[in-house]
Design a protein around this motif. Sequence first.
Motif, PDB file in Angstrom:
ATOM      1  N   THR A  11       0.900  -1.194  -0.083  1.00 30.75           N
ATOM      2  CA  THR A  11      -0.080   0.061   0.129  1.00 30.75           C
ATOM      3  C   THR A  11       0.927   1.144  -0.051  1.00 30.75           C
ATOM      4  O   THR A  11       0.389   2.245  -0.386  1.00 30.75           O
ATOM      5  CB  THR A  11      -1.095  -0.128   1.305  1.00 30.75           C
ATOM      6  OG1 THR A  11      -0.163  -0.211   2.455  1.00 30.75           O
ATOM      7  CG2 THR A  11      -1.882  -1.150   1.214  1.00 30.75           C
ATOM      8  N   LEU A  14       1.566   2.169  -3.521  1.00 28.54           N
ATOM      9  CA  LEU A  14       0.172   2.570  -4.095  1.00 28.54           C
ATOM     10  C   LEU A  14       0.187   4.137  -3.821  1.00 28.54           C
ATOM     11  O   LEU A  14      -0.289   4.815  -4.620  1.00 28.54           O
ATOM     12  CB  LEU A  14      -0.932   1.893  -3.487  1.00 28.54           C
ATOM     13  CG  LEU A  14      -2.228   2.149  -4.303  1.00 28.54           C
ATOM     14  CD1 LEU A  14      -2.210   1.668  -5.692  1.00 28.54           C
ATOM     15  CD2 LEU A  14      -3.358   1.462  -3.508  1.00 28.54           C
ATOM     16  N   GLU A  18       0.451   7.628  -6.194  1.00 31.12           N
ATOM     17  CA  GLU A  18      -0.470   8.884  -6.182  1.00 31.12           C
ATOM     18  C   GLU A  18       0.379   9.985  -5.878  1.00 31.12           C
ATOM     19  O   GLU A  18      -0.169  11.198  -6.466  1.00 31.12           O
ATOM     20  CB  GLU A  18      -1.713   8.219  -5.181  1.00 31.12           C
ATOM     21  CG  GLU A  18      -2.698   9.521  -5.080  1.00 31.12           C
ATOM     22  CD  GLU A  18      -3.496   9.807  -6.141  1.00 31.12           C
ATOM     23  OE1 GLU A  18      -4.307  10.449  -6.160  1.00 31.12           O
ATOM     24  OE2 GLU A  18      -3.644   8.674  -6.961  1.00 31.12           O
ATOM     25  N   ARG A  42     -10.455   6.580   0.806  1.00 34.95           N
ATOM     26  CA  ARG A  42     -11.296   6.090  -0.565  1.00 34.95           C
ATOM     27  C   ARG A  42     -10.826   4.554  -0.453  1.00 34.95           C
ATOM     28  O   ARG A  42     -11.581   3.672  -0.830  1.00 34.95           O
ATOM     29  CB  ARG A  42     -10.949   7.005  -1.674  1.00 34.95           C
ATOM     30  CG  ARG A  42     -11.578   8.281  -1.852  1.00 34.95           C
ATOM     31  CD  ARG A  42     -11.910   8.785  -3.108  1.00 34.95           C
ATOM     32  NE  ARG A  42     -10.570   8.778  -3.617  1.00 34.95           N
ATOM     33  CZ  ARG A  42      -9.632   9.757  -3.742  1.00 34.95           C
ATOM     34  NH1 ARG A  42     -10.032  10.827  -2.919  1.00 34.95           N
ATOM     35  NH2 ARG A  42      -8.777   9.846  -4.348  1.00 34.95           N
ATOM     36  N   LYS A  43      -9.606   4.369  -0.485  1.00 39.59           N
ATOM     37  CA  LYS A  43      -9.030   3.074  -0.701  1.00 39.59           C
ATOM     38  C   LYS A  43      -9.241   2.062   0.493  1.00 39.59           C
ATOM     39  O   LYS A  43      -8.867   1.097   0.428  1.00 39.59           O
ATOM     40  CB  LYS A  43      -7.465   3.241  -1.321  1.00 39.59           C
ATOM     41  CG  LYS A  43      -7.297   3.723  -2.483  1.00 39.59           C
ATOM     42  CD  LYS A  43      -8.049   3.070  -3.792  1.00 39.59           C
ATOM     43  CE  LYS A  43      -7.604   3.837  -5.081  1.00 39.59           C
ATOM     44  NZ  LYS A  43      -8.054   2.989  -6.198  1.00 39.59           N
ATOM     45  N   LYS A  44      -9.809   2.581   1.633  1.00 39.28           N
ATOM     46  CA  LYS A  44      -9.816   1.964   2.752  1.00 39.28           C
ATOM     47  C   LYS A  44      -8.443   1.243   3.209  1.00 39.28           C
ATOM     48  O   LYS A  44      -8.395   0.166   3.403  1.00 39.28           O
ATOM     49  CB  LYS A  44     -10.987   0.955   2.815  1.00 39.28           C
ATOM     50  CG  LYS A  44     -12.286   1.396   2.395  1.00 39.28           C
ATOM     51  CD  LYS A  44     -13.333   0.465   2.812  1.00 39.28           C
ATOM     52  CE  LYS A  44     -14.737   0.924   2.793  1.00 39.28           C
ATOM     53  NZ  LYS A  44     -15.774  -0.027   3.106  1.00 39.28           N
TER      54      LYS A  44
END
Length: 204
Positions: A11, A14, A18, A42-44
């Motif tokens: 993550t 990720l 972003e 938003r991606k929890k």
Amino acid sequence: KYGFRSFDKETRLLLKKEALFLSSTQIKLEFLFISLVEFLKRKKIEVPTYHAISEMITEALIDYEKGLSVLIENNITDKQKELLEELLEFDDEKQIEEQRHLKNKRHKLTWLKKSHESTQPYKIKENILDLEYLQSLFFHLEPLVKSLNLSPEVIKYYAYIVMTSQVFQISRRNEKSYLFLIAFIIHKFLYSSGSSYRYSTTIS
């Protein structure tokens, strides 16, 4: 928290992707921080510490600027380098014409930072000549500008650095200085010509 993924190596990559994307659209730290936190929600994904996010933003901004430097290095022509470096030279002709009473010489870049709001014919003429010079620079640099694909906010950020810096602070002939000068030229030309930041549609 229930339903949230932990902030781990996967993550983190990720979020870094972003952060790099956001850096190409906006350089304000507060905006980047808030946007990344909202992205994680938003991606929890579990929101890490303030320090972890700030560190990632710093890394993303450095990587983005390095990427722009590589693009400049790979795409800039000798003529474009010459035009940019001329801004860092003394403008003896204008010095003699307008500033006879000053002992200190001024660089071309220093002249372009000024804007005359006077309605005196001489000042109006100076503004027109400056705009014509900026227009010439802008169109010579247009292919390079396209390759950089700078957002309006990024342009304003780098142009502000030029506006608030002394010439010697950006006088190194390298890709970083070229980047600052390119952003200044785009900003100053479009502002002076009243074109705002519609450049993204006019040069695409």
